[in-house]
Design a protein around this motif. Structure first.
Motif, mmCIF file in Angstrom:
data_model
loop_
_atom_site.group_PDB
_atom_site.id
_atom_site.type_symbol
_atom_site.label_atom_id
_atom_site.label_comp_id
_atom_site.label_asym_id
_atom_site.label_seq_id
_atom_site.Cartn_x
_atom_site.Cartn_y
_atom_site.Cartn_z
ATOM 1 N N SER A 63 0.849 -1.201 0.000
ATOM 2 C CA SER A 63 0.000 0.000 0.000
ATOM 3 C C SER A 63 0.876 1.240 0.000
ATOM 4 O O SER A 63 2.094 1.147 0.226
ATOM 5 C CB SER A 63 -0.865 0.023 1.260
ATOM 6 O OG SER A 63 -0.031 0.009 2.406
ATOM 7 N N ALA A 64 0.242 2.395 -0.172
ATOM 8 C CA ALA A 64 0.959 3.658 -0.017
ATOM 9 C C ALA A 64 1.472 3.768 1.422
ATOM 10 O O ALA A 64 2.594 4.222 1.666
ATOM 11 C CB ALA A 64 0.037 4.829 -0.340
ATOM 12 N N THR A 65 0.656 3.320 2.352
ATOM 13 C CA THR A 65 1.047 3.368 3.775
ATOM 14 C C THR A 65 2.338 2.593 4.006
ATOM 15 O O THR A 65 3.269 3.081 4.652
ATOM 16 C CB THR A 65 -0.089 2.760 4.643
ATOM 17 O OG1 THR A 65 -1.277 3.517 4.421
ATOM 18 C CG2 THR A 65 0.260 2.760 6.114
ATOM 19 N N HIS A 68 -2.408 13.222 5.118
ATOM 20 C CA HIS A 68 -3.127 12.044 5.624
ATOM 21 C C HIS A 68 -2.292 11.442 6.756
ATOM 22 O O HIS A 68 -1.056 11.545 6.746
ATOM 23 C CB HIS A 68 -3.248 11.057 4.458
ATOM 24 C CG HIS A 68 -4.098 9.858 4.705
ATOM 25 N ND1 HIS A 68 -3.666 8.770 5.424
ATOM 26 C CD2 HIS A 68 -5.356 9.559 4.294
ATOM 27 C CE1 HIS A 68 -4.625 7.853 5.447
ATOM 28 N NE2 HIS A 68 -5.661 8.311 4.776
ATOM 29 N N ALA A 127 -1.326 8.628 7.169
ATOM 30 C CA ALA A 127 -0.311 7.721 6.603
ATOM 31 C C ALA A 127 0.999 8.463 6.339
ATOM 32 O O ALA A 127 2.078 7.872 6.385
ATOM 33 C CB ALA A 127 -0.821 7.097 5.297
ATOM 34 N N THR A 175 1.873 15.578 0.170
ATOM 35 C CA THR A 175 0.944 14.969 -0.755
ATOM 36 C C THR A 175 0.869 15.778 -2.052
ATOM 37 O O THR A 175 1.052 16.988 -2.040
ATOM 38 C CB THR A 175 -0.454 14.845 -0.103
ATOM 39 O OG1 THR A 175 -1.244 13.967 -0.869
ATOM 40 C CG2 THR A 175 -1.167 16.187 0.019
ATOM 41 N N ASN A 226 -6.504 14.700 0.215
ATOM 42 C CA ASN A 226 -7.690 13.833 0.193
ATOM 43 C C ASN A 226 -8.893 14.496 0.871
ATOM 44 O O ASN A 226 -9.975 13.932 0.876
ATOM 45 C CB ASN A 226 -7.402 12.470 0.836
ATOM 46 C CG ASN A 226 -7.078 12.579 2.307
ATOM 47 O OD1 ASN A 226 -6.226 13.366 2.700
ATOM 48 N ND2 ASN A 226 -7.745 11.801 3.133
ATOM 49 N N ASP A 264 3.535 11.837 -1.623
ATOM 50 C CA ASP A 264 2.417 10.921 -1.431
ATOM 51 C C ASP A 264 1.466 11.148 -2.609
ATOM 52 O O ASP A 264 0.749 12.153 -2.662
ATOM 53 C CB ASP A 264 1.740 11.236 -0.090
ATOM 54 C CG ASP A 264 0.485 10.405 0.133
ATOM 55 O OD1 ASP A 264 0.083 9.663 -0.788
ATOM 56 O OD2 ASP A 264 -0.101 10.522 1.224
ATOM 57 N N ALA A 271 -0.986 9.091 -3.545
ATOM 58 C CA ALA A 271 -2.127 8.157 -3.433
ATOM 59 C C ALA A 271 -3.368 8.698 -4.148
ATOM 60 O O ALA A 271 -4.156 7.927 -4.688
ATOM 61 C CB ALA A 271 -2.438 7.881 -1.962
ATOM 62 N N GLN A 272 -3.539 10.025 -4.146
ATOM 63 C CA GLN A 272 -4.750 10.598 -4.759
ATOM 64 C C GLN A 272 -4.504 11.144 -6.160
ATOM 65 O O GLN A 272 -5.421 11.726 -6.754
ATOM 66 C CB GLN A 272 -5.318 11.720 -3.876
ATOM 67 C CG GLN A 272 -5.805 11.266 -2.514
ATOM 68 C CD GLN A 272 -7.067 10.395 -2.580
ATOM 69 O OE1 GLN A 272 -7.696 10.251 -3.631
ATOM 70 N NE2 GLN A 272 -7.434 9.796 -1.467
ATOM 71 N N SER A 320 -1.083 3.773 -4.320
ATOM 72 C CA SER A 320 -1.843 2.562 -3.998
ATOM 73 C C SER A 320 -2.713 2.168 -5.180
ATOM 74 O O SER A 320 -3.381 3.029 -5.766
ATOM 75 C CB SER A 320 -2.795 2.846 -2.826
ATOM 76 O OG SER A 320 -2.269 2.425 -1.615
ATOM 77 N N HIS A 325 -5.564 0.472 -5.237
ATOM 78 C CA HIS A 325 -7.032 0.498 -5.072
ATOM 79 C C HIS A 325 -7.635 1.884 -5.264
ATOM 80 O O HIS A 325 -8.839 2.008 -5.434
ATOM 81 C CB HIS A 325 -7.426 -0.082 -3.705
ATOM 82 C CG HIS A 325 -7.141 0.826 -2.543
ATOM 83 N ND1 HIS A 325 -8.132 1.542 -1.927
ATOM 84 C CD2 HIS A 325 -5.994 1.140 -1.899
ATOM 85 C CE1 HIS A 325 -7.595 2.247 -0.927
ATOM 86 N NE2 HIS A 325 -6.308 2.020 -0.900
ATOM 87 N N LYS A 326 -6.796 2.929 -5.244
ATOM 88 C CA LYS A 326 -7.317 4.276 -5.463
ATOM 89 C C LYS A 326 -7.274 4.654 -6.937
ATOM 90 O O LYS A 326 -7.615 5.765 -7.328
ATOM 91 C CB LYS A 326 -6.522 5.275 -4.626
ATOM 92 C CG LYS A 326 -6.752 5.077 -3.130
ATOM 93 C CD LYS A 326 -6.220 6.219 -2.339
ATOM 94 C CE LYS A 326 -6.208 5.916 -0.859
ATOM 95 N NZ LYS A 326 -7.518 6.023 -0.231
HETATM 96 C C1 LIG Z 1 -3.515 11.193 0.545
HETATM 97 C C2 LIG Z 1 -3.462 9.781 1.034
HETATM 98 N N1 LIG Z 1 -2.294 9.247 1.373
HETATM 99 C C3 LIG Z 1 -2.186 7.975 1.792
HETATM 100 C C4 LIG Z 1 -3.294 7.178 1.902
HETATM 101 C C5 LIG Z 1 -3.129 5.768 2.370
HETATM 102 O O1 LIG Z 1 -3.399 4.895 1.322
HETATM 103 P P1 LIG Z 1 -3.488 3.322 1.605
HETATM 104 O O2 LIG Z 1 -4.559 3.169 2.666
HETATM 105 O O3 LIG Z 1 -3.906 2.753 0.313
HETATM 106 O O4 LIG Z 1 -2.184 2.891 2.071
HETATM 107 C C6 LIG Z 1 -4.549 7.690 1.585
HETATM 108 C C7 LIG Z 1 -5.773 6.878 1.745
HETATM 109 O O5 LIG Z 1 -6.866 7.391 1.893
HETATM 110 C C8 LIG Z 1 -4.635 9.025 1.114
HETATM 111 O O6 LIG Z 1 -5.807 9.568 0.778
#
Ligand SMILES: Cc1ncc(COP(=O)(O)O)c(C=O)c1O
Length: 411
Positions: A96-98, A126, A128, A174, A178, A203, A205-206, A226, A228-229
């Motif tokens: 995952s991104a996390t 986030h 994370a 980021t 998000n 980051d 992820a978005q 990630s 799944h996003k």
């Molecule tokens: C900006 C951002 N960074 C990181 C994450 C974490 O992503 P993941 O839960 O897929 O690791 C999210 C998840 O909502 C996110 O919106």
């Protein structure tokens, strides 16, 4: 990127290609895409085909099935790397991104972070991209510094004294918030940081899969995202790193497949990316991840992004016409991705989420794993609608109707 008119992009075939949404029809308006996106047939088929036709250990077997599995896995890596402008071996599969962020925090920064050093984040991160750095600062005696926001939610880069000081070891931020949907000026930050030898971790992820992202153009040190996003499967993500940084970085997970040689008391790692992928590889999800990228390409990401931007503007304008509404972030959709957080001042966001849900409108309500931002905004939670290429104006209209209903019931 200039917005194209609505008729340039037809969301109907995209929606028809996503079985969960196609089956639900008008009974579901899925506007929780920032949490997770729905999956097109191509992704579901790639995962199913893997287990039906290709399943075998990756980088371990000498028989045809296993060699083919290894080739498919590396082709998926190449597809993803190319998508973000990276060399293949600089793309590491993670969960995952996390996980990717934690790998950078523990494997790269921890050994080189000293007392008095600074890590800079932004107010909109986030959890994370907050907690791993907070823990590192606590453990190593470093300082966590925050880039605050302007009134419209954009970064206040004028007032962050010390951002590019010699004591700054990392800027982790980021690309897209998000919560606020804001798109940050990364190129400017990366260029200034590089001039001072400061590493930047993005980051994404978005952003990856929703707008063009090119690590070479950005010249960032690390970038995480990630699957799944971006219409891909859950449980798989990616980490990009510059060659120099990946050479410096220690693996977090130790075990099978990542070592060149093991003796009783010592081991020698394989070069990256292998040294970061201990254990059995997640072939099916890697193939699903690559299928998501190919699906995005096939539908033209620029056209999808323009459609989402126009839909976002429609949502912002429609929300602004409500009574007792507060919208967070810029009012111009060109300055944001397809994410809109808002509050009805007379209805709690959790009630908004529930009432919308009862009407088939799936939005998110909560702090969105951004409590430091919520504290700054002086609120505990927001409602959030987030858009994808399979959404259309009907979804926004259904959202607005559900908000009228919430105000009639609770306001
Ligand atoms: C900006 C951002 N960074 C990181 C994450 C974490 O992503 P993941 O839960 O897929 O690791 C999210 C998840 O909502 C996110 O919106």
């Amino acid at each position: 990127m200039k917005i194209k008119p609505f008729d340039v992009f037809d969301s109907a075939p995209v929606l028809a290609d996503v079985p969960l949404l196609a089956a639900a029809g008008e009974s579901l308006h899925y506007l929780d895409n920032a949490a997770t996106t729905q999956k097109p047939n191509a992704v579901i088929d790639a995962i199913s085909d893997c287990y039906r036709q290709h399943n075998a250990p990756v980088h371990r077997g000498l028989y045809d099935l296993a060699e083919n599995a290894s080739q498919l896995y590396e082709t998926a890596r190449r597809t993803l790397a190319k998508f973000i402008g990276a060399a293949s071996d600089q793309l590491i599969f993670t969960r995952s991104a996390t996980e990717s962020i934690n790998m950078v925090a523990q494997g790269w920064l921890r050994p080189r972070l000293n007392k008095g050093d600074q890590i800079w984040l932004t107010r909109m991160e986030h959890h994370a991209n907050y907690l791993p750095w907070q823990a590192l600062c606590r453990d190593n005696g470093a300082r966590l510094r925050i880039i605050e926001l302007n009134q419209d939610g954009t970064l206040d880069l004028e007032n962050c004294t010390g951002l590019y000081d010699a004591s700054t070891k990392l800027i982790a931020l980021t690309q897209v918030s998000n919560v606020l949907g804001v798109i940050n000026p990364l190129k400017e930050i990366c260029a200034k940081a590089a001039g001072q030898g400061i590493a930047v971790m993005i980051d994404a992820a978005q952003s990856v899969g929703h707008m063009p992202v090119d690590v070479t153009e950005l010249d960032c040190d690390f970038l995480v995202f990630s699957a799944h996003k971006m219409f891909g499967p859950n449980g798989i993500g990616a980490l990009y790193g510059k060659a120099e940084r990946l050479n410096q970085m220690e693996p977090l997970l130790l075990g099978g497949g990542m070592v060149d040689h093991v003796s009783q008391c010592d081991s020698i790692w394989m070069p990256y990316p292998t040294k970061f992928e201990a254990g059995s590889q997640n072939l099916a999800d890697a193939l699903g991840f690559a299928a998501a990228v190919n699906w995005i390409r096939q539908h033209d990401m620029h056209a999808m992004h323009a459609h989402v931007t126009e839909l976002t503007q429609y949502a912002l304008d429609s929300l602004a016409k409500l009574n007792n509404v507060e919208i967070y972030g810029p009012r111009d959709a060109e300055q944001r991705a397809g994410i809109v957080s808002f509050n009805l001042t007379d209805v709690h966001p959790h009630d908004v989420g529930q009432i919308a849900g009862e009407r088939g409108v799936a939005i998110r309500a909560g702090h969105h794993c951004c409590q430091p931002l919520m504290q700054q905004l002086g609120i505990a939670a927001t409602a959030r609608a987030s858009f994808a290429p399979y959404n259309n104006r009907n979804d926004v209209d259904a959202l607005i109707e559900s908000l009228h209903a919430a105000q009639a019931l609770m306001g």
